[in-house]
Design a protein around this motif. Sequence first.
Motif, PDB file in Angstrom:
ATOM      1  N   ILE A 120     110.575  55.700  90.285  1.00 44.79           N
ATOM      2  CA  ILE A 120     111.616  54.715  89.947  1.00 44.79           C
ATOM      3  C   ILE A 120     111.185  53.886  88.747  1.00 44.79           C
ATOM      4  CG2 ILE A 120     112.838  52.672  90.788  1.00 44.79           C
ATOM      5  CD1 ILE A 120     112.609  53.966  93.622  1.00 44.79           C
ATOM      6  N   VAL A 121     109.951  53.405  88.760  1.00 41.32           N
ATOM      7  CA  VAL A 121     109.434  52.597  87.641  1.00 41.32           C
ATOM      8  C   VAL A 121     109.413  53.430  86.355  1.00 41.32           C
ATOM      9  CG1 VAL A 121     107.387  51.416  86.737  1.00 41.32           C
ATOM     10  CG2 VAL A 121     108.127  51.009  89.086  1.00 41.32           C
ATOM     11  N   ALA A 122     108.964  54.678  86.447  1.00 40.72           N
ATOM     12  CA  ALA A 122     108.912  55.537  85.260  1.00 40.72           C
ATOM     13  C   ALA A 122     110.308  55.769  84.699  1.00 40.72           C
ATOM     14  CB  ALA A 122     108.249  56.869  85.603  1.00 40.72           C
ATOM     15  N   THR A 123     111.285  55.987  85.564  1.00 38.15           N
ATOM     16  CA  THR A 123     112.662  56.190  85.106  1.00 38.15           C
ATOM     17  C   THR A 123     113.190  54.935  84.421  1.00 38.15           C
ATOM     18  OG1 THR A 123     113.047  57.752  86.900  1.00 38.15           O
ATOM     19  CG2 THR A 123     114.990  56.803  85.847  1.00 38.15           C
ATOM     20  N   LEU A 124     112.951  53.781  85.019  1.00 38.91           N
ATOM     21  CA  LEU A 124     113.409  52.527  84.411  1.00 38.91           C
ATOM     22  C   LEU A 124     112.727  52.278  83.063  1.00 38.91           C
ATOM     23  CD1 LEU A 124     113.557  50.216  87.560  1.00 38.91           C
ATOM     24  CD2 LEU A 124     115.476  51.275  86.337  1.00 38.91           C
ATOM     25  N   LEU A 125     111.435  52.595  82.967  1.00 37.75           N
ATOM     26  CA  LEU A 125     110.732  52.423  81.690  1.00 37.75           C
ATOM     27  C   LEU A 125     111.265  53.371  80.616  1.00 37.75           C
ATOM     28  CD1 LEU A 125     107.030  51.871  82.790  1.00 37.75           C
ATOM     29  CD2 LEU A 125     108.569  50.228  81.727  1.00 37.75           C
ATOM     30  N   PRO A 148      93.890  38.044  82.254  1.00 39.77           N
ATOM     31  CA  PRO A 148      92.907  37.200  81.557  1.00 39.77           C
ATOM     32  C   PRO A 148      92.051  38.034  80.599  1.00 39.77           C
ATOM     33  CG  PRO A 148      92.738  36.953  83.960  1.00 39.77           C
ATOM     34  CD  PRO A 148      93.678  38.066  83.687  1.00 39.77           C
ATOM     35  N   ASN A 149      91.639  37.415  79.521  1.00 40.11           N
ATOM     36  CA  ASN A 149      90.785  38.104  78.553  1.00 40.11           C
ATOM     37  C   ASN A 149      89.499  38.580  79.208  1.00 40.11           C
ATOM     38  OD1 ASN A 149      92.593  37.720  76.490  1.00 40.11           O
ATOM     39  ND2 ASN A 149      91.624  35.840  75.760  1.00 40.11           N
ATOM     40  N   GLY A 150      89.170  39.831  78.970  1.00 40.20           N
ATOM     41  CA  GLY A 150      87.958  40.411  79.521  1.00 40.20           C
ATOM     42  C   GLY A 150      88.172  41.125  80.851  1.00 40.20           C
ATOM     43  N   TYR A 151      89.285  40.848  81.500  1.00 35.36           N
ATOM     44  CA  TYR A 151      89.576  41.459  82.804  1.00 35.36           C
ATOM     45  C   TYR A 151      90.828  42.330  82.759  1.00 35.36           C
ATOM     46  CZ  TYR A 151      86.220  38.047  84.481  1.00 35.36           C
ATOM     47  OH  TYR A 151      85.085  37.319  84.670  1.00 35.36           O
ATOM     48  N   GLU A 152      91.219  42.754  81.572  1.00 32.35           N
ATOM     49  CA  GLU A 152      92.451  43.525  81.428  1.00 32.35           C
ATOM     50  C   GLU A 152      92.422  44.814  82.242  1.00 32.35           C
ATOM     51  OE1 GLU A 152      90.740  42.441  78.760  1.00 32.35           O
ATOM     52  OE2 GLU A 152      92.071  41.111  77.647  1.00 32.35           O
ATOM     53  N   GLY A 153      91.322  45.545  82.187  1.00 32.45           N
ATOM     54  CA  GLY A 153      91.215  46.818  82.892  1.00 32.45           C
ATOM     55  C   GLY A 153      91.410  46.668  84.391  1.00 32.45           C
ATOM     56  N   ILE A 154      90.800  45.631  84.959  1.00 31.50           N
ATOM     57  CA  ILE A 154      90.935  45.390  86.397  1.00 31.50           C
ATOM     58  C   ILE A 154      92.377  45.049  86.746  1.00 31.50           C
ATOM     59  CG2 ILE A 154      90.240  43.844  88.283  1.00 31.50           C
ATOM     60  CD1 ILE A 154      87.525  43.577  86.797  1.00 31.50           C
ATOM     61  N   PHE A 155      92.977  44.135  85.964  1.00 33.81           N
ATOM     62  CA  PHE A 155      94.346  43.721  86.258  1.00 33.81           C
ATOM     63  C   PHE A 155      95.342  44.856  86.040  1.00 33.81           C
ATOM     64  CE2 PHE A 155      92.641  39.588  86.614  1.00 33.81           C
ATOM     65  CZ  PHE A 155      93.566  38.844  87.317  1.00 33.81           C
ATOM     66  N   TYR A 156      95.166  45.661  84.991  1.00 34.02           N
ATOM     67  CA  TYR A 156      96.079  46.788  84.765  1.00 34.02           C
ATOM     68  C   TYR A 156      95.966  47.821  85.879  1.00 34.02           C
ATOM     69  CZ  TYR A 156      96.707  44.875  80.067  1.00 34.02           C
ATOM     70  OH  TYR A 156      96.984  44.070  79.007  1.00 34.02           O
ATOM     71  N   THR A 157      94.771  48.004  86.428  1.00 31.17           N
ATOM     72  CA  THR A 157      94.600  48.910  87.570  1.00 31.17           C
ATOM     73  C   THR A 157      95.327  48.373  88.794  1.00 31.17           C
ATOM     74  OG1 THR A 157      92.449  49.596  86.706  1.00 31.17           O
ATOM     75  CG2 THR A 157      92.908  50.079  89.026  1.00 31.17           C
ATOM     76  N   ILE A 158      95.191  47.079  89.035  1.00 28.58           N
ATOM     77  CA  ILE A 158      95.892  46.455  90.169  1.00 28.58           C
ATOM     78  C   ILE A 158      97.402  46.593  89.986  1.00 28.58           C
ATOM     79  CG2 ILE A 158      96.381  44.241  91.300  1.00 28.58           C
ATOM     80  CD1 ILE A 158      93.407  43.519  90.733  1.00 28.58           C
ATOM     81  N   TYR A 159      97.883  46.328  88.757  1.00 30.19           N
ATOM     82  CA  TYR A 159      99.318  46.491  88.485  1.00 30.19           C
ATOM     83  C   TYR A 159      99.749  47.932  88.718  1.00 30.19           C
ATOM     84  CZ  TYR A 159      99.408  41.888  86.226  1.00 30.19           C
ATOM     85  OH  TYR A 159      99.339  40.549  85.962  1.00 30.19           O
ATOM     86  N   PHE A 160      98.930  48.886  88.271  1.00 36.27           N
ATOM     87  CA  PHE A 160      99.252  50.307  88.395  1.00 36.27           C
ATOM     88  C   PHE A 160      99.383  50.715  89.860  1.00 36.27           C
ATOM     89  CE2 PHE A 160      97.877  54.798  88.611  1.00 36.27           C
ATOM     90  CZ  PHE A 160      98.859  55.355  87.819  1.00 36.27           C
ATOM     91  N   LEU A 161      98.607  50.098  90.724  1.00 38.95           N
ATOM     92  CA  LEU A 161      98.663  50.437  92.150  1.00 38.95           C
ATOM     93  C   LEU A 161      99.743  49.659  92.909  1.00 38.95           C
ATOM     94  CD1 LEU A 161      94.841  50.653  92.931  1.00 38.95           C
ATOM     95  CD2 LEU A 161      96.452  52.543  92.661  1.00 38.95           C
ATOM     96  N   THR A 162      99.915  48.375  92.588  1.00 38.08           N
ATOM     97  CA  THR A 162     100.808  47.535  93.390  1.00 38.08           C
ATOM     98  C   THR A 162     102.267  47.582  92.980  1.00 38.08           C
ATOM     99  OG1 THR A 162     100.273  45.620  92.022  1.00 38.08           O
ATOM    100  CG2 THR A 162      98.987  45.932  94.037  1.00 38.08           C
ATOM    101  N   ILE A 163     102.557  47.637  91.691  1.00 32.46           N
ATOM    102  CA  ILE A 163     103.959  47.601  91.264  1.00 32.46           C
ATOM    103  C   ILE A 163     104.732  48.811  91.790  1.00 32.46           C
ATOM    104  CG2 ILE A 163     105.508  47.669  89.261  1.00 32.46           C
ATOM    105  CD1 ILE A 163     103.523  45.808  87.837  1.00 32.46           C
ATOM    106  N   PRO A 164     104.255  50.043  91.611  1.00 34.57           N
ATOM    107  CA  PRO A 164     105.007  51.170  92.186  1.00 34.57           C
ATOM    108  C   PRO A 164     105.111  51.109  93.709  1.00 34.57           C
ATOM    109  CG  PRO A 164     103.509  51.972  90.520  1.00 34.57           C
ATOM    110  CD  PRO A 164     103.169  50.532  90.758  1.00 34.57           C
ATOM    111  N   TYR A 165     104.073  50.648  94.384  1.00 33.48           N
ATOM    112  CA  TYR A 165     104.133  50.566  95.840  1.00 33.48           C
ATOM    113  C   TYR A 165     105.189  49.549  96.271  1.00 33.48           C
ATOM    114  CZ  TYR A 165     102.788  50.299 100.722  1.00 33.48           C
ATOM    115  OH  TYR A 165     102.812  50.346 102.090  1.00 33.48           O
ATOM    116  N   ALA A 166     105.225  48.389  95.605  1.00 35.61           N
ATOM    117  CA  ALA A 166     106.225  47.370  95.939  1.00 35.61           C
ATOM    118  C   ALA A 166     107.633  47.885  95.663  1.00 35.61           C
ATOM    119  CB  ALA A 166     105.950  46.093  95.141  1.00 35.61           C
TER     120      ALA A 166
END
Length: 139
Positions: free
Chosen positions: A109-114, A55-73
């Motif tokens: 794994i995510v870094a290699t795929l990217l 969402p607009n204005g909350y990008e930093g929070i959401f990108y941090t959550i993505y940064f932590l959860t996507i690699p863990y998943a």
Amino acid sequence: MDTKRDFDNNRNNLMYYNQMLRESEIKKNSKRRHDIASTSFSSQEVEFSNYLLAPNGYEGIFYTIYFLTIPYAVGTVFLFFFIADASYGNFKLLDMSSFLIVWLMGYEIVATLLLIAIFLSFLRHDDKSKKKHRHHNHR
């Protein structure tokens, strides 16, 4: 006198016309060079908002959550399929308390795929720009 004057006028008009042609050719060439330079792969802008929802204005929070959860998943899925052989019983035996180790596996794994996706995008972009450049040269 009129013939000399006409001759001078004709010569001046031809010189002016040739100068105009040269200037338009220079502008066309510089525009073509600019078009080729602007299509450089490395000069493209990358917007995270095109790839990740936030969402607009909350990008930093959401990108941090993505940064932590996507690699863990991804790390957890990797452990389940490749280490535990897709067996829930074997997966339960694994020590999942080390968030950092699971996250690091997923991150790699995510870094290699990217990197593979970026390389494939570069190859496709290179083909597109060559085709576009060839198309402009045939005109």
